[in-house]
Design a protein around this motif. Sequence first.
Motif, PDB file in Angstrom:
ATOM      1  N   UNK A 125      -0.308  -5.322   3.313  1.00  0.00           N
ATOM      2  CA  UNK A 125      -2.043  -5.217   3.070  1.00  0.00           C
ATOM      3  C   UNK A 125      -2.567  -4.838   4.646  1.00  0.00           C
ATOM      4  N   UNK A 126      -1.961  -4.937   5.500  1.00  0.00           N
ATOM      5  CA  UNK A 126      -2.673  -4.406   6.844  1.00  0.00           C
ATOM      6  C   UNK A 126      -2.699  -2.930   6.834  1.00  0.00           C
ATOM      7  N   UNK A 127      -1.867  -2.133   6.283  1.00  0.00           N
ATOM      8  CA  UNK A 127      -2.140  -0.918   6.246  1.00  0.00           C
ATOM      9  C   UNK A 127      -3.116  -0.444   5.372  1.00  0.00           C
ATOM     10  N   UNK A 128      -3.198  -0.976   4.114  1.00  0.00           N
ATOM     11  CA  UNK A 128      -4.369  -0.589   3.197  1.00  0.00           C
ATOM     12  C   UNK A 128      -5.552  -1.224   3.527  1.00  0.00           C
ATOM     13  N   UNK A 129      -5.603  -2.233   4.236  1.00  0.00           N
ATOM     14  CA  UNK A 129      -6.983  -2.580   4.743  1.00  0.00           C
ATOM     15  C   UNK A 129      -7.495  -1.839   5.821  1.00  0.00           C
ATOM     16  N   UNK A 130      -6.886  -0.981   6.556  1.00  0.00           N
ATOM     17  CA  UNK A 130      -7.151  -0.034   7.350  1.00  0.00           C
ATOM     18  C   UNK A 130      -7.770   1.495   6.805  1.00  0.00           C
ATOM     19  N   UNK A 131      -6.997   1.576   5.619  1.00  0.00           N
ATOM     20  CA  UNK A 131      -7.017   2.808   4.863  1.00  0.00           C
ATOM     21  C   UNK A 131      -8.246   2.921   4.063  1.00  0.00           C
ATOM     22  N   UNK A 325     -10.305   7.985   2.805  1.00  0.00           N
ATOM     23  CA  UNK A 325      -9.219   7.261   3.022  1.00  0.00           C
ATOM     24  C   UNK A 325      -8.545   7.777   4.405  1.00  0.00           C
ATOM     25  N   UNK A 326      -8.146   9.163   4.411  1.00  0.00           N
ATOM     26  CA  UNK A 326      -7.532   9.824   5.179  1.00  0.00           C
ATOM     27  C   UNK A 326      -8.215   9.562   6.710  1.00  0.00           C
ATOM     28  N   UNK A 327      -9.618   9.831   6.816  1.00  0.00           N
ATOM     29  CA  UNK A 327     -10.292   9.343   7.923  1.00  0.00           C
ATOM     30  C   UNK A 327     -10.011   7.965   8.385  1.00  0.00           C
ATOM     31  N   UNK A 328     -10.272   6.894   7.466  1.00  0.00           N
ATOM     32  CA  UNK A 328      -9.887   5.538   8.039  1.00  0.00           C
ATOM     33  C   UNK A 328      -8.368   5.582   8.523  1.00  0.00           C
ATOM     34  N   UNK A 329      -7.373   5.985   7.745  1.00  0.00           N
ATOM     35  CA  UNK A 329      -6.085   5.940   8.047  1.00  0.00           C
ATOM     36  C   UNK A 329      -5.710   6.523   9.595  1.00  0.00           C
ATOM     37  N   UNK A 330      -6.278   7.693   9.730  1.00  0.00           N
ATOM     38  CA  UNK A 330      -6.256   8.077  11.049  1.00  0.00           C
ATOM     39  C   UNK A 330      -6.788   7.601  12.145  1.00  0.00           C
ATOM     40  N   UNK A 331      -7.926   7.113  12.000  1.00  0.00           N
ATOM     41  CA  UNK A 331      -8.783   6.385  13.008  1.00  0.00           C
ATOM     42  C   UNK A 331      -8.111   4.979  13.210  1.00  0.00           C
ATOM     43  N   UNK A 332      -7.712   4.266  12.417  1.00  0.00           N
ATOM     44  CA  UNK A 332      -7.090   3.007  12.540  1.00  0.00           C
ATOM     45  C   UNK A 332      -5.516   2.683  12.809  1.00  0.00           C
ATOM     46  N   UNK A 333      -4.860   4.202  12.567  1.00  0.00           N
ATOM     47  CA  UNK A 333      -3.308   3.969  12.672  1.00  0.00           C
ATOM     48  C   UNK A 333      -2.901   3.273  13.919  1.00  0.00           C
ATOM     49  N   UNK A 334      -3.567   3.597  15.065  1.00  0.00           N
ATOM     50  CA  UNK A 334      -2.986   2.931  16.249  1.00  0.00           C
ATOM     51  C   UNK A 334      -2.911   1.544  16.494  1.00  0.00           C
ATOM     52  N   UNK A 343       6.867   8.732  10.513  1.00  0.00           N
ATOM     53  CA  UNK A 343       7.116   9.249   9.309  1.00  0.00           C
ATOM     54  C   UNK A 343       6.513   8.459   8.070  1.00  0.00           C
ATOM     55  N   UNK A 344       6.036   7.531   8.161  1.00  0.00           N
ATOM     56  CA  UNK A 344       5.311   6.830   7.278  1.00  0.00           C
ATOM     57  C   UNK A 344       4.025   7.115   7.268  1.00  0.00           C
ATOM     58  N   UNK A 345       3.314   7.445   8.647  1.00  0.00           N
ATOM     59  CA  UNK A 345       1.854   7.963   8.715  1.00  0.00           C
ATOM     60  C   UNK A 345       1.900   9.344   8.070  1.00  0.00           C
TER      61      UNK A 345
END
Length: 383
Positions: A125-131, A325-334, A343-345
Amino acid sequence: MTSDSRPHPIALPDTRARRVVERLLEGAGITLNGNAPEDIQVYHPDLFSRILRQGTLGLGEAYMDGWWEAEHIDRLAHRLLQHGLGERAHTSSERLMYRLQAGLFNLQSKARAWIVGEAHYDMGNDLFERMLDPTMCYSCGYWKEASNLHEAQRAKLELACRKLQLRPGMTLLDIGCGWGSLAEHAARHHGVKVTGITISKQQAELARERCRGLPVDIQLCDYRDLTGQYDRILSIGMFEHVGQRNYDSYFATVDRLLAGDGLFLLHTIGSNTSKISADPWINRYIFPNGILPSIRQIAEASEEYMIVEDWQNFGADYDRTLLAWLHNLDSHWYQIAHQYNERTHRMFRYYLSVCAGAFRARNIQLWQAVFSRGRAGRYDAPR
């Protein structure tokens, strides 16, 4: 990864595989090691032979492994699909294997229905919450009057509720409720009692938390096991997991559960053709056993049970949703990089980008269809 931190592309090897790939790219406007955002930067000499041997599966896996890069993969995918490389990019053995599997086995049987939940939706859920946005909608937003992702997702939820003509006190079944987005919205803003089902343990856990205090019951179960009757039924982004061998039983289930004068809303990604196929990379890494329905397949499966009151296509809006979603993912991946490997990223980056390009090319669609049993009077669908 920024352009400054990327490795320098390698000198292109003088091989037959490279020349074949270059011929395939002719006319698509894609250059190997070129300067355009959609050009492929090559980091491994075996990339071309891998692509020719494994098709789209090899292309996607090679990206996950860091063998190539493109500044805008969505533009790359868009150009390749417009150029007609979509079908040619699948090897004949890949297509044959999937069709044999789909023909001989029910890839979405009750026993196998939980696979996609465990493989994708339960990743964390932590991954999807950031995406995703705060609604936790994992389906296409409605951008008609929206200026950002959150507005688009709230507009999509409200559009579905208005199409169902919800009234306080009604009972609503949400088949494939995800993290409770629609259930929460319908209960909070339309005063209905909602039953939501999912095959993801992590989705169910978060959905229950988000809907605490509302008349919402979240259940972890397969749609085929449901009983009871509901004034309204909807399914958002779940039909892609049903499979062509189960379309009839799906509509039979909806027919059995829907009140006599009820309405059913189906929100699904759709295919332009009725071919039984799936992208090998998407099937392996994102949505195991998923398959996109066609208009004909939906019509043939539903005609015995109900009639179509309305059909809307806003697939062009998925391009913008996926890029958000891609912008959110990249912005919060850290924030979650310590829990997931790179590899998952890259897997998620590739998935979101390629799908954005596919919707932009109108290679796939997004439909909202409203069904009834032939209720009295005219049905006017909101837009």
